[in-house]
Design a protein around this motif. Structure first.
Motif, PDB file in Angstrom:
ATOM      1  N   ASN A 193       0.880  -1.180  -0.002  1.00  0.00           N
ATOM      2  CA  ASN A 193       0.092  -0.055   0.151  1.00  0.00           C
ATOM      3  C   ASN A 193       1.009   1.256  -0.020  1.00  0.00           C
ATOM      4  N   ARG A 194       2.018   1.328   0.864  1.00  0.00           N
ATOM      5  CA  ARG A 194       2.780   2.616   0.793  1.00  0.00           C
ATOM      6  C   ARG A 194       3.384   2.615  -0.365  1.00  0.00           C
ATOM      7  N   LYS A 197       0.994   4.123  -3.087  1.00  0.00           N
ATOM      8  CA  LYS A 197       0.753   5.344  -2.906  1.00  0.00           C
ATOM      9  C   LYS A 197       1.897   6.147  -3.169  1.00  0.00           C
ATOM     10  N   ARG A 200       1.815   6.578  -6.840  1.00  0.00           N
ATOM     11  CA  ARG A 200       0.675   7.225  -7.520  1.00  0.00           C
ATOM     12  C   ARG A 200       1.413   8.730  -7.278  1.00  0.00           C
TER      13      ARG A 200
END
Length: 355
Positions: A193-194, A197, A200
């Motif tokens: 997830n990190r 992120k 992105r």
């Protein structure tokens, strides 16, 4: 019963390299955990036949060409289609007869009476085109009974559970849960997830740089350095101005003290001036009175002189009474004139001082 439909070989061109998967038996199982690509694999097989969907799996989109070799009623066919576009043409080739030319059909028809790739596949299956009202039978309808679509089991059998919920449910029921493995998976999910992120944000940053909204970092650093120097120069000028202000404030205090002393001196001078004006007024009044008295004495002296002249003719020569009577007025007249002369300079000096 209709004709048999057997898949023999699936080929795809990816990054200028042909890759393939062969189906050796009549039954093939696609196994793997959720998200491993089972639905993508099943979709890609029928995608080569002209399957139309609003959203095509991205893995299929990355292929330059998707090709499927299959048999229908004993005849071998090859279907080829570009993976880059959801439209385009599907090229069919009869591999059982080299004399048969290739046939090309559009994925989507643009005019009435035109035969699509899906219509040709249905014709090979022996399914006649059917229509009921506004609904026309096509390959996408037949596909639903040929293969289970994405999340069909999860929606119809498990009541719409999500991927994480399905995995957790079966792991608990089958006794596959492991605490250490759970911690590792959770840590991996957090890291993923990190990473997603950060990726992105980096993509957004790169797009902004490419669009010119964000300047080059070196230019930003140069601007920051220039602004820092300007700020330091402004701070230095402010310090100098503050020092000048402090000096001016001290000078203002000194001038204020001088003003207060001068104001006191002015008040004293004004008071002394008022006293001098009072003295001048009194002196003027005294001078007026002295002048009036002098005028009276002059008039009396003139009368006395006339009387003396008349009486002199009557008096005897050497008479002291006559001389004494006239002589007593002369000293008084002289004394008054002398006092008036002494008073006049004092009045002139007082007037000069006041003006």
């Amino acid at each position: 019963m209709g004709p048999s439909f057997v898949l023999e070989r699936f080929e795809f061109l990816y990054k200028n390299e042909w890759r393939y998967r062969a189906f050796k038996g009549l039954v093939t199982f696609l196994t793997g955990p959720a998200g491993s690509g089972k639905s993508t694999g099943a979709e890609s097989l029928l995608y080569a036949l002209g399957l139309t969907k609003s959203r095509v799996m991205p893995e299929v989109r990355q292929c330059d060409v998707v090709r499927l070799v299959f048999r229908v009623a004993g005849t071998r066919w090859q279907a080829s289609r570009s993976g880059r576009s959801s439209g385009g043409q599907v090229i069919f080739q009869d591999l059982s007869s080299s004399a048969e030319p290739e046939r090309s059909f559009p994925v989507q028809v643009s005019k009435a009476g035109e035969v699509s790739a899906g219509d040709f596949i249905l014709e090979l299956f022996g399914i006649q085109p059917m229509r009921s009202g506004a609904v026309t039978l096509n390959l996408s309808h037949v596909y639903r009974i040929m293969a289970l679509g994405q999340a069909t089991i999860a929606t119809e059998y498990l009541g719409g559970l999500s991927k994480a919920e399905r995995v957790l449910l079966f792991e608990v029921l089958l006794g596959l849960r492991d605490a250490a493995l759970d911690r590792l998976e959770n840590a991996a999910d957090d890291a993923d997830n990190r990473y997603s992120k950060a990726k992105r944000v980096l993509n957004q940053f790169n797009k902004l740089r490419e669009s010119g909204v964000l300047a080059d970092p070196e230019a930003v650093r140069a601007q920051h350095a220039a602004k820092t120097r300007a700020h330091q120069e402004a701070a230095r000028q402010w310090d100098e101005a503050n020092a000048v202000y402090s000096d001016m404030a001290g000078e203002c205090g000194r001038l204020k003290a001088v003003y207060e002393v001068a104001d006191k001196d002015l008040s004293g001078a004004r008071r002394k001036s008022e006293e001098a004006v009072a003295l001048l007024r009194a002196a003027s009044e005294a001078q007026g009175r002295a002048q009036g008295h002098l005028n009276g004495l002059n008039a009396a002296a003139m009368r006395n002189e006339g009387a003396v002249r008349g009486a002199g003719r009557l008096c005897l020569r050497g008479s002291r009474a006559c001389v004494g009577s006239a002589g007593s007025l002369v000293p008084r007249k002289v004394a008054v004139k002398s006092g008036a002369r002494r008073l006049s300079p004092v009045l002139r000096r007082s007037w000069t001082a006041l003006s």
